[in-house]
Enzyme design. Structure first.
Site, short mmCIF file in Angstrom:
data_model
loop_
_atom_site.label_atom_id
_atom_site.label_comp_id
_atom_site.label_asym_id
_atom_site.label_seq_id
_atom_site.Cartn_x
_atom_site.Cartn_y
_atom_site.Cartn_z
N HIS A 1 0.84 -1.20 0.00
CA HIS A 1 0.00 0.00 0.00
C HIS A 1 0.88 1.26 0.00
O HIS A 1 1.90 1.32 0.67
CB HIS A 1 -0.92 0.01 1.22
CG HIS A 1 -2.13 0.86 1.03
ND1 HIS A 1 -2.11 2.22 1.19
CD2 HIS A 1 -3.39 0.55 0.64
CE1 HIS A 1 -3.31 2.71 0.92
NE2 HIS A 1 -4.11 1.72 0.59
N HIS A 2 0.44 2.25 -0.77
CA HIS A 2 1.21 3.49 -0.90
C HIS A 2 1.35 4.21 0.44
O HIS A 2 2.27 5.02 0.63
CB HIS A 2 0.53 4.41 -1.92
CG HIS A 2 1.48 5.26 -2.70
ND1 HIS A 2 2.53 5.93 -2.12
CD2 HIS A 2 1.55 5.55 -4.02
CE1 HIS A 2 3.19 6.61 -3.04
NE2 HIS A 2 2.62 6.39 -4.20
#
Length: 469
Positions: free
Chosen positions: A142-143
Site C-alpha cells: 500500500h502506498h
C-alpha cells in the site's frame, strides 16, 4: 492482535483516505527470474516453503491502519505482533503456454484487488510457468506504507551480485532493524490508540510544517509566476485518459537495451529521463492517432521527483514531489518533441532548485490537489484535467543481480491510476535494460498493450532522427 502504535503522517494517511474499490492505492512490481542451471521442478515450491519459515518480520511489514477517529481518515498505525505469512505470500502458476499475455492477465487481475486493511498492507506472489523456464514474483504494497522508490529499493536489497548467495525477503532484512521511533507507545488493553496523546504529537508536527509551508508559499508562487513557461495544472487538454475509471486494471510490460537510449541521449545532448519521456511522447501520440483521439494541444505529464534524503533512503512512508512536463505530442517531429520536453523539464528542475523540502511539497501539492476533487460528482467530466497522465522514472540496479542463484531479468513497476487519470507509465532499469511497466483502467483502455509496439517505434524514430552522420 495489534501491539505498539505510531503516529501516521498526513502524507501517508492521504493514500488511505483516497482509496476506494475503483481506486486501489497500492504500488508494486513484477520481477522476472531465470533459475540457475540444474534447478529442479520443485525449485519455486522450495523457495515458497523457505519464505514461510521466516520467524522475524520487520515492523514496516507488520503495520496496518489503526481505528479511524473520524471521516477525515486514519491518524495512527497499529503494529501486529504476529503475521500470517501464508496469507501474505502466495504460490501460483500460469497455464502451460506460459506466454507473456498470460502473465499480464494474472498481474492485471491481482493489481485490481484491494489489500485487506485488517492485515498488514502487502502481498507477494511467486508465479511458476513463465515462458522459457522462468518464474515471476509480483509484489504489492500500500502506498501509505511506502512509495514506489522505497519499495523498489527494498526489492533490490533482497538481491545480490553473487549468484551463490542465499535468497532474502523484503520483510526480513536484518540491517533494517532499528529502535522504535519516539512517537511509538504501547497500546492499551483494548487495542485502541491513545488518541489524545496521538493528536497532540501530530498537532505539534503539523503546526511546525504549516508554519514553514506558509512562509514558503509566497516564494514558490513568485518563482512560478516569474517562470511563466512552467507547466501549470489545468493547462492540459482533455483526453481519453482523463475520465472516471473502474476498479479493473490492465497491465503490460517490456524491456529495451539501455545503450539504445544512451546513444540518443548523447547525440541529442539531453538527459536520460528526457529521452525516456520523448519515447513515451511518441508512443502516446501514435496510440491516440490510432484511436482517432489525439488532442490538438500537447499532452502534459505529471513527473514525480524523489525528495528523499540519503539519510532516509530506506525509511518507509512517502517523500515525493512532482513537476509537470509538456510532452509536445502536437508535433509529428521527434526532434521537436524532445526539444520541448527538455525545455519543460529544465524549467521544472530549476523551480525545485533551492526550495526546502516543505516548499517543494507546497508546489507539488498545488499540482496534485485537484485530484482530491475527483470524487465530487461531475468534477472529472466537467473540468479540464490538471494533467493527462503520470510518467515515473525510478533508478534501478546497474549490475546483474541474483536471488538464490536465479538471475533477475527484468523489473516492471505496477503503479496507481486514479479517477480522471486512467494511465500510468513507470520505468526502471535492470543492469543493461530499461524496464517499462504500464498500468491502465481496463474499461477505458482495452487496447493498452498496443502501447508497447508504439514505444518501440518511437525509440526507433528517435534513433533515426539523431543518428550520427
Amino acid at each position: 492482535m495489534g501491539g505498539a502504535v505510531g503516529i501516521m503522517p498526513v502524507t501517508d494517511s492521504v493514500f488511505l483516505l483516497a482509496e476506494s474499490r475503483e481506486h486501489p492505492m497500492h504500488v508494486g512490481s513484477l520481477e522476472i527470474f531465470t533459475p540457475p542451471e540444474g534447478a529442479g521442478p520443485d525449485y519455486v515450491s522450495d523457495l515458497y516453503a523457505k519464505f514461510l519459515e521466516t520467524e522475524v518480520v520487520d515492523e514496516v511489514f507488520r503495520k496496518r491502519p489503526g481505528h479511524p477517529v473520524s471521516s477525515l481518515g486514519y491518524l495512527w498505525w497499529s503494529v501486529d505482533e504476529d503475521v500470517d505469512l501464508e496469507y501474505h505470500v502466495r504460490h501460483s502458476a500460469l497455464p502451460v503456454s506460459g506466454r507473456s499475455t498470460d502473465l499480464f492477465a494474472l498481474v492485471s487481475r491481482l493489481h485490481g484487488t484491494l489489500l485487506d486493511r485488517h492485515r498488514p498492507l502487502w502481498e507477494m506472489y511467486l508465479v511458476e510457468g513463465v515462458e522459457g523456464g522462468r518464474f515471476a514474483v509480483y509484489t504489492k504494497t500500500h502506498h501509505s506504507l511506502m512509495d514506489g522508490v522505497t519499495a523498489l529499493r527494498l526489492l533490490h536489497r533482497t538481491l545480490d551480485p553473487d549468484p551463490d548467495s542465499e535468497a532474502r525477503v523484503p520483510w526480513n532484512l536484518p540491517e533494517r532493524a532499528r529502535p522504535r521511533t519516539a512517537h511509538t507507545a504501547a497500546a492499551p488493553a483494548n487495542g485502541l490508540a491513545p488518541v489524545p496523546a496521538a493528536l497532540l504529537v501530530a498537532a505539534r508536527g503539523l503546526a511546525g510544517d504549516a508554519a514553514e509551508a506558509a512562509a514558503g508559499v509566497w516564494r514558490v508562487a513568485r518563482t512560478v509566476l516569474g517562470q511563466r513557461s512552467v507547466a501549470l495544472p489545468f493547462e492540459a487538454p482533455r483526453s481519453i485518459f482523463n475520465v472516471p475509471i473502474g476498479g479493473a486494471r490492465r497491465f503490460a510490460s517490456q524491456s529495451w537495451p539501455l545503450d539504445r537510449i544512451a546513444r540518443v541521449r548523447d547525440e541529442a545532448d539531453a538527459s536520460f529521463n528526457d529521452v525516456v519521456l520523448a519515447m513515451c511522447s511518441g508512443a502516446l501520440r501514435a496510440f491516440l492517432l490510432e484511436l482517432d483521439a489525439l488532442p490538438e494541444d500537447p499532452l502534459v505529464a505529471m513527473v514525480p521527483v524523489s525528495l528523499r534524503t540519503a539519510e532516509r533512503i530506506d525509511a518507509g512512508g512517502n517523500s515525493v514531489g512532482v513537476t509537470l512536463c509538456n510532452l509536445g505530442t502536437d508535433s509529428p517531429d521527434p526532434v521537436e518533441r524532445l526539444r520541448v520536453i527538455r525545455a519543460s523539464m529544465s524549467e521544472g528542475k530549476a523551480l525545485f532548485h533551492g526550495l526546502t523540502p516543505v516548499e517543494a511539497l507546497v508546489w507539488s501539492a498545488a499540482n496534485i490537489a485537484p485530484l482530491g476533487l475527483a470524487p465530487v460528482p461531475g468534477f472529472v467530466r466537467l473540468t479540464p484535467p490538471p494533467f493527462n497522465l503520470i510518467i515515473s522514472n525510478v533508478p534501478g540496479p546497474r549490475e546483474p543481480l541474483y536471488w538464490q542463484g536465479s538471475r533477475l531479468e527484468g523489473v516492471y513497476p505496477t503503479s496507481v491510476v486514479l479517477d480522471g487519470q486512467a494511465l500510468n507509465i513507470t520505468v526502471t532499469t535492470t543492469a543493461g535494460s530499461l524496464d517499462v511497466g504500464i498500468v491502465g483502467c481496463r474499461r477505458t483502455l482495452p487496447t493498452l498493450p498496443r502501447l508497447l509496439a508504439h514505444l518501440e517505434q518511437s525509440l526507433t524514430d528517435l534513433e533515426k532522427a539523431f543518428a550520427p552522420e
